[in-house]
Scaffold this motif. Structure first.
Motif, PDB file in Angstrom:
ATOM      1  N   PHE A 376       0.844  -1.189   0.000  1.00 42.21           N
ATOM      2  CA  PHE A 376       0.000   0.000   0.000  1.00 42.21           C
ATOM      3  C   PHE A 376       0.880   1.240   0.000  1.00 42.21           C
ATOM      4  CE2 PHE A 376      -2.732  -3.280   1.729  1.00 42.21           C
ATOM      5  CZ  PHE A 376      -3.922  -3.037   1.077  1.00 42.21           C
ATOM      6  N   VAL A 377       0.504   2.218  -0.846  1.00 35.02           N
ATOM      7  CA  VAL A 377       1.302   3.440  -0.974  1.00 35.02           C
ATOM      8  C   VAL A 377       0.387   4.659  -0.979  1.00 35.02           C
ATOM      9  CG1 VAL A 377       3.221   2.365  -2.205  1.00 35.02           C
ATOM     10  CG2 VAL A 377       1.255   3.216  -3.496  1.00 35.02           C
ATOM     11  N   ASP A 378       0.972   5.761  -0.539  1.00 34.88           N
ATOM     12  CA  ASP A 378       0.295   7.065  -0.601  1.00 34.88           C
ATOM     13  C   ASP A 378       0.729   7.737  -1.896  1.00 34.88           C
ATOM     14  OD1 ASP A 378      -0.736   9.583  -0.346  1.00 34.88           O
ATOM     15  OD2 ASP A 378       0.169  10.011   1.594  1.00 34.88           O
ATOM     16  N   ILE A 379      -0.229   7.968  -2.802  1.00 35.48           N
ATOM     17  CA  ILE A 379       0.114   8.595  -4.090  1.00 35.48           C
ATOM     18  C   ILE A 379      -0.449  10.014  -4.172  1.00 35.48           C
ATOM     19  CG2 ILE A 379       0.317   6.411  -5.328  1.00 35.48           C
ATOM     20  CD1 ILE A 379      -2.486   6.829  -6.397  1.00 35.48           C
ATOM     21  N   GLY A 380      -0.814  10.571  -3.018  1.00 35.61           N
ATOM     22  CA  GLY A 380      -1.338  11.930  -2.992  1.00 35.61           C
ATOM     23  C   GLY A 380      -0.326  12.925  -3.528  1.00 35.61           C
ATOM     24  N   GLY A 381      -0.789  13.813  -4.410  1.00 32.42           N
ATOM     25  CA  GLY A 381       0.070  14.839  -4.985  1.00 32.42           C
ATOM     26  C   GLY A 381       0.786  14.413  -6.241  1.00 32.42           C
TER      27      GLY A 381
END
Length: 391
Positions: A376-381
Motif C-alpha cells: 500500500f502506498v500514498d500517491i497523494g500529490g
C-alpha cells in the motif's frame, strides 16, 4: 483472316453480353426465391400466431432490431418479424432448415416473467430476483417460445418445467437448501445462482451497483460477488443439474483480509491446498523487490510514501482480492491510497496502482493472476498513475 477476326470479335461480344446477362438472371432468380420465402414465412407466422393465441394480427413486417441470428446453426434461414396486435407489438421468428420450418414468438414473455418473479418472491421472501431468462429448448434465443409453450396463467412452476433458462437471486441472512429450491424451481433445466449477504443493507448496496444489462455480469455473477466476499454468508449454484455450494475462505494478514479466486474453477471457491499464504517481505526475504521493479521502469517515485510492508502472494492462476476494513483507514484520503503491485505471471500489462472500490465495510483492491508483489502506498500529490504500457 479478316473473316476469322470478325468471327472472333463476334464471339467475344456475345460472351461479354452473356456473362452479365446470366448473372442478372441468377440474381433475379435468387431475389424471386427470397420474395417467395418472405411471403411463405409471413403467412406461416400469421397462421402460427392465430392457432396458438386465437387472434388475428393487425400487421406483420420484417424486423432487424431484435434477436440477432449469429447464434443460429449454419444452414438455417431465419426471418424476424415485428407483429402488431391490439396497439402493442411483439416479435416472431421463422426458422427454416432444409424442408422443415418452425416458428417462435415472445408475445407472453412479460406475463411469464411477471408470474415467475411473483412466484419466486412469494417462495423466497428474503430474496430479490436480479436476473432471469427463459426460452423453450432449441430456440437459441431467450424469451422465445414455440407452439407447445403456451402459458395459461396457472402454475408457473409446471410451465417452467418445459423451458430452459436461469434465475439469479440475492438474499440476506438466510442459508440455502437444495431441496427447498428444487421444490420451487425445476433445476434440471433451469440453472440457479443464489447469494446470501449478512445484512439487507449490504444486499441492497450490491444490487444498486449490479449491472444486469452487462452480459459478463449476468453470465458470471460470481465475478460481481467476489468483491463482496466478506459480506457473503452462503452461496449455491446449480448448473445443468450439477450442485456447487459455498466454499469461500477469507485469510488474514496484518490488518487486511484476502481471498483467492482461481479462474480454472469458474466459481466462488478457494482451494487452500493450491495456494500459499500472503507473506511479508521479511518472511520471504524479498525486501525491495517491488521498488526494484518500479525503478527499472523509471517509476520509483510512486513508491516513495509506503503505507505498509511489501507482500508476496503466489496465486497461480486467478484473481486476488484484498479487503481492508474502512474503520482502519479512518483519516486517510482513499483517493490517495493505492495498492501498488507487480505480477510475475508473464503478461505485458504486469503492474499497476489500484484504487479502492468501497464495498460494504471494506476498501477492496483487486490484483490479477500470477506471483504478485504488492504494498500500500500514498500517491497523494502525484496525480494519476498510468503505466507506460497503457500510454
Amino acid at each position: 483472316m479478316k473473316k476469322k477476326n470478325r468471327l472472333r470479335n463476334i464471339i467475344c461480344l456475345v460472351v461479354l453480353i452473356a456473362i452479365p446477362l446470366c448473372l442478372l438472371i441468377a440474381r433475379l432468380y435468387e431475389n424471386h426465391k427470397k420474395e417467395d420465402l418472405m411471403v411463405f414465412a409471413s403467412d406461416a407466422v400469421e397462421k402460427y400466431i392465430s392457432n396458438k393465441y386465437n387472434f388475428e394480427v393487425d400487421s406483420i413486417e420484417l424486423s432487424n432490431d431484435k434477436y440477432r441470428t449469429s447464434k443460429l446453426e449454419e444452414g438455417e434461414s431465419v426471418i424476424v418479424f415485428k407483429v402488431t396486435y391490439n396497439d402493442s407489438y411483439f416479435y416472431a421468428i421463422f426458422v427454416q432448415e432444409q424442408d422443415t420450418y418452425k416458428c417462435y414468438d415472445d408475445y407472453q414473455w412479460e406475463e411469464i416473467y411477471s408470474a415467475a418473479e411473483q412466484s419466486f418472491s412469494q417462495s423466497f421472501p428474503q430474496g430479490i430476483v436480479i436476473d432471469m431468462k427463459f426460452h423453450c429448448p432449441g430456440s437459441n434465443f431467450f424469451y422465445l417460445m414455440d407452439d407447445k409453450h403456451y402459458f395459461d396463467g396457472n402454475n408457473i412452476t409446471s410451465f417452467l418445467q418445459g423451458c430452459d433458462g436461469y434465475v439469479k437471486m440475492t438474499f440476506y441472512d438466510v442459508s440455502f437448501s437444495r431441496d427447498e429450491i428444487s421444490d420451487i424451481i425445476p433445476v434440471e433445466n433451469i440453472d440457479i445462482e443464489f447469494a446470501s449477504f449478512d445484512t439487507k443493507e449490504h444486499m441492497d448496496e450490491f444490487i444498486g451497483c449490479f449491472d444486469n444489462s452487462n452480459i459478463v455480469s449476468t453470465i458470471y455473477l460470481y465475478e460481481s460477488l467476489e468483491k463482496y466476499a466478506p459480506h457473503l454468508i452462503d452461496y449455491i449454484k446449480i448448473e445443468n443439474g450439477n450442485y456447487q455450494g459455498y466454499n469461500i475462505t477469507l485469510q488474514n494478514c496484518d490488518e487486511f483480509e484476502y481471498a483467492y479466486f482461481p479462474v480454472e474453477l469458474m466459481a466462488l471457491e478457494t482451494q487452500q491446498d493450491d495456494i500459499q499464504p500472503v507473506r511479508t517481505y521479511e518472511e520471504s526475504k524479498l525486501r525491495g523487490r517491488l521498488l526494484e521493479i518500479y525503478t527499472n521502469y523509471g517509476e520509483e517515485k510512486w513508491l516513495n510514501k509506503p503505507l505498509s510492508d511489501e507482500y508476496y502472494f503466489d496465486g497461480i492462476y486467478g484473481d486476488v482480492y484484498i479487503y481492508y476494513p474502512l474503520d482502519k483507514l479512518d483519516g486517510y484520503d482513499l483517493n490517495s491510497v493505492g495498492l501498488a503491485w507487480f505480477s510475475a505471471g508473464g503478461m505485458s500489462n504486469n503492474r499497476n496502482i489500484t484504487k479502492a472500490e468501497i464495498c460494504g465495510d471494506y476498501a477492496v483492491y483487486r490484483m490479477p493472476f500470477g506471483e504478485d508483489y504488492f504494498m500500500f502506498v500514498d500517491i497523494g500529490g502525484y496525480g494519476e498513475y498510468v503505466p507506460d504500457y497503457s500510454k
